[in-house]
Enzyme design. Structure first.
Site, mmCIF file in Angstrom:
data_model
loop_
_atom_site.group_PDB
_atom_site.id
_atom_site.type_symbol
_atom_site.label_atom_id
_atom_site.label_comp_id
_atom_site.label_asym_id
_atom_site.label_seq_id
_atom_site.Cartn_x
_atom_site.Cartn_y
_atom_site.Cartn_z
ATOM 1 N N GLY A 34 42.505 39.378 42.799
ATOM 2 C CA GLY A 34 41.825 40.642 42.530
ATOM 3 C C GLY A 34 40.771 40.516 41.452
ATOM 4 O O GLY A 34 40.309 39.408 41.153
ATOM 5 N N LEU A 36 37.689 41.527 41.694
ATOM 6 C CA LEU A 36 36.739 40.810 42.543
ATOM 7 C C LEU A 36 35.311 40.856 41.998
ATOM 8 O O LEU A 36 34.855 41.883 41.513
ATOM 9 C CB LEU A 36 36.777 41.412 43.946
ATOM 10 N N HIS A 40 33.978 36.186 44.979
ATOM 11 C CA HIS A 40 34.985 36.564 45.983
ATOM 12 C C HIS A 40 34.306 37.159 47.217
ATOM 13 O O HIS A 40 34.717 36.899 48.358
ATOM 14 C CB HIS A 40 35.950 37.609 45.424
#
Ligand code: PAF
Length: 298
Positions: A34, A36, A40
């Site tokens: 996560g 991000l 990503h």
């Protein structure tokens, strides 16, 4: 722009898998913790070209953090992550709780140990880290059953570990390495960059610049690996880093050979409390930076 479907339980994944099989659709998985950023999102963009559906997993994996590392402080930003994933057209997000992934607790969890490539570099500086990564990635592969999985080349050793576990445990999954995304000044994107003070942020691009200097020396024929490593460590220290390691290796992470035509330079260095990692492949007579070759796993 559609918000991705959020899944938190294993039984939901099983149902989706059945529906996908029936519709003969393929899945690409992008495992993340996560928080991000553009790096990503570039994994998601690559994943979209490789399968019918893209699933991003978001799980801050306690198993891969050491006792003095930043597990508690690691940023958890699920709502913002879902909004960013909606923008890039991600279909599914798997965000399990720790009790879904480790129902009997971390200490009772079967572990996956990947020999050799897990040793040295981050493996020796962060004991247990790759065991934690290999364990969670194996579980994510089993739970989500993708045909393809995408990982960033910034974590070069992690990518090597994942290629080997995929091969050794016979996962029928294609592992794809995606080139590192960088800020304009060369700093590799990382969730940990946000820990940097403004002074540290101004020093941080020096890590990639140092890798480029070593790469230039290799390209022009210098094969004195130890001297190059020592010079680079001294240079990083002058810039204000506390180098953790700086090593030239063969692409499969074994010892570098003078008569080879390709190497990878891997570095980890602290700026204050923040540990940055980066790497650079050097290929002689290459038309560009190739990255880890998916058809030739290390
Ligand atoms: O690279 C990461 O973000 C993590 O190590 C991974 C692969 C998602 C496993 O937790």
């Amino acid at each position: 722009m559609t918000t991705p479907q959020l899944i938190t339980r294993a039984d939901e994944l099983r149902l989706l898998r059945q529906q996908r099989d029936k519709a003969q659709k393929t899945l690409a998985l992008v495992p993340t913790m996560g928080n991000l950023h553009a790096g990503h999102l570039s994994l998601v963009e690559t994943a979209k070209t490789l399968a019918d559906q893209v699933m991003v997993s978001i799980f801050v994996n306690p198993l891969q953090f050491g006792p003095n590392e930043d597990f508690d402080a690691y940023p958890r930003t699920l709502d913002a992550d879902l909004a960013r994933l909606a923008e890039v057209g991600c279909d599914l997000v798997f965000a399990p709780s720790a009790s879904t992934l480790y129902p009997e607790g971390q200490n009772h969890q079967t572990r996956v140990l990947v020999p050799q490539v897990s040793e040295g570099l981050c493996g020796s500086k962060r004991p247990g880290h790759f065991e934690g990564v290999a364990t969670v990635v194996s579980k994510l592969f089993n739970l989500t059953q993708p045909q393809v999985a995408c990982f960033g080349e910034k974590d070069y050793q992690q990518l090597s570990v994942i290629r080997k576990l995929t091969q050794d445990l016979n996962f029928p999954i294609q592992i794809v390495g995606v080139p590192t995304c960088r800020d304009a000044d060369g700093l590799a994107l990382s969730s940990r960059n946000q820990y940097l003070s403004s002074k540290e942020r101004s020093i941080a691009p020096g890590l990639f610049a140092t890798l480029q200097q070593t790469a230039a020396a290799l390209t022009t024929g210098n094969r004195q690996f130890h001297h190059l490593e020592e010079d680079a460590r001294a240079h990083l220290a002058e810039l204000g880093f506390a180098p953790d390691y700086y090593e030239i290796r063969a692409l499969d992470l074994t010892a570098p050979k003078v008569d080879a035509s390709a190497w990878v330079i891997l570095a980890a260095a602290f700026l204050g409390k923040t540990r940055l990692i980066d790497n650079l492949e050097v290929r002689l007579c290459d038309s560009g930076r190739g990255g880890q070759d998916p058809s030739n796993p290390v």
